[in-house]
Structures are given as C-alpha cells and as structure tokens.
Design an enzyme around this catalytic site. Structure first.
Site, PDB file in Angstrom:
ATOM      1  N   GLU A  68      47.975  40.241  39.822  1.00 23.63           N
ATOM      2  CA  GLU A  68      46.578  40.434  40.186  1.00 23.63           C
ATOM      3  C   GLU A  68      46.133  41.759  39.580  1.00 23.63           C
ATOM      4  O   GLU A  68      46.905  42.702  39.514  1.00 23.63           O
ATOM      5  CB  GLU A  68      46.383  40.503  41.706  1.00 23.63           C
ATOM      6  CG  GLU A  68      46.589  39.200  42.440  1.00 23.63           C
ATOM      7  CD  GLU A  68      48.021  39.016  42.919  1.00 23.63           C
ATOM      8  OE1 GLU A  68      48.351  37.903  43.358  1.00 23.63           O
ATOM      9  OE2 GLU A  68      48.822  39.973  42.840  1.00 23.63           O
TER      10      GLU A  68
ATOM     11  N   TYR B  27      47.133  43.066  29.372  1.00 25.45           N
ATOM     12  CA  TYR B  27      47.782  41.815  29.762  1.00 25.45           C
ATOM     13  C   TYR B  27      47.402  40.677  28.815  1.00 25.45           C
ATOM     14  O   TYR B  27      48.252  39.839  28.479  1.00 25.45           O
ATOM     15  CB  TYR B  27      47.445  41.464  31.214  1.00 25.45           C
ATOM     16  CG  TYR B  27      47.867  42.526  32.200  1.00 25.45           C
ATOM     17  CD1 TYR B  27      49.100  43.169  32.103  1.00 25.45           C
ATOM     18  CD2 TYR B  27      47.030  42.913  33.237  1.00 25.45           C
ATOM     19  CE1 TYR B  27      49.485  44.150  33.005  1.00 25.45           C
ATOM     20  CE2 TYR B  27      47.410  43.893  34.151  1.00 25.45           C
ATOM     21  CZ  TYR B  27      48.630  44.508  34.018  1.00 25.45           C
ATOM     22  OH  TYR B  27      49.015  45.478  34.911  1.00 25.45           O
TER      23      TYR B  27
END
Length: 148
Positions: A102, A114
C-alpha cells in the site's frame, strides 16, 4: 550510494528503525512495534547503512508464495541516492509469485519507483492512512519468472 552497504536487520536494529519511522511517517511505528516484527518467522527486514548508522530500511512479510512489502523508509538526508530502489530490488529477489504493498495516493515518488519495478495499481483502500487522512493505492507485481 555514497559508501552505503546493505544487510539483513535483526532486533538489535529496532531502535534505529523506529528513529527512521519517526522522521519519515506521520504515524510511526514505536520501538516495541519494530521489535515485535522480528518475533515473526514470516517477517524479513533489510537495511542500508552509512558506516554503522542505519539510514534506510524495508520490510517484507512472506506468506507461502506471496510477499507484502510493509515499509520502505529512507532518512530525508539520504534520499535520492538509490537506497529505496536497492532495498526494493533486494526484496524482489525472493522467489515469490506476487508482491503487494500500500502507498499513499499522494506519494508520487514512491508510486513512480514501484511502477519502475513493474507494480500496477489494482485497487484502493479508502481512508487507510491518518495524519492526514488519505486513501492508499494497492499496488501489485506478478512475478512471471516464479518457479523457473
């Protein structure tokens, strides 16, 4: 990376982890919370060191063939040196089927990092974060080479 080296962390690093937490997050983990992570055989933590000082760390919870990245934190004065990228790369070397995490919806630097590793946004957790209240993006990376 300015003479930083990387290694696995253990409970002796909990106080330094909590210090990084307090400098990086609005809702930091306590020393006790950091210590308790090392009581679990599914929890793995790696750190970046400048000399003997822990300056960044990342954590991974492994359940069967899935990994959940818990935290990636870098002291402000050590950001933009590639430490987070190296720590994420270390975690992704684990032979797991998929990885999830998250991230704050507003954290564009982390989201970009990411995405460079192949993570995709697959969902949202409404009101996941406090101070300030914010949604979390759920990002996932499927490991195509798992088991090869």
């Amino acid at each position: 990376m300015n003479n930083c080296h990387f290694s696995r962390l253990d409970t002796s690093h909990a106080r330094a982890m909590a210090n990084i937490e307090s400098r990086c997050f609005s809702m930091p983990w306590s020393v006790n919370a950091c210590e308790s992570e090392f009581e679990h055989d599914y929890a793995y933590y790696w750190g970046a060191f400048a000399g003997d000082a822990l300056v960044a760390y990342a954590g991974l919870h492994v359940v069967i063939d899935e990994g959940h990245i818990t935290n990636v934190a870098v002291l402000p004065e050590f950001r933009r040196l590639g430490l987070a990228r190296t720590l994420v790369d270390i975690m992704l070397r684990c032979d797991l089927r998929l990885f999830t995490l998250e991230v704050r919806e507003s954290n564009s630097a982390a989201i970009s990092l990411y995405e460079k590793f192949g993570f995709e946004v697959l969902g949202k957790r409404k009101g996941y974060y406090d101070k300030p209240k914010e949604d979390a993006l759920i990002m996932t990376k499927i490991n195509e080479k798992h088991g090869c």
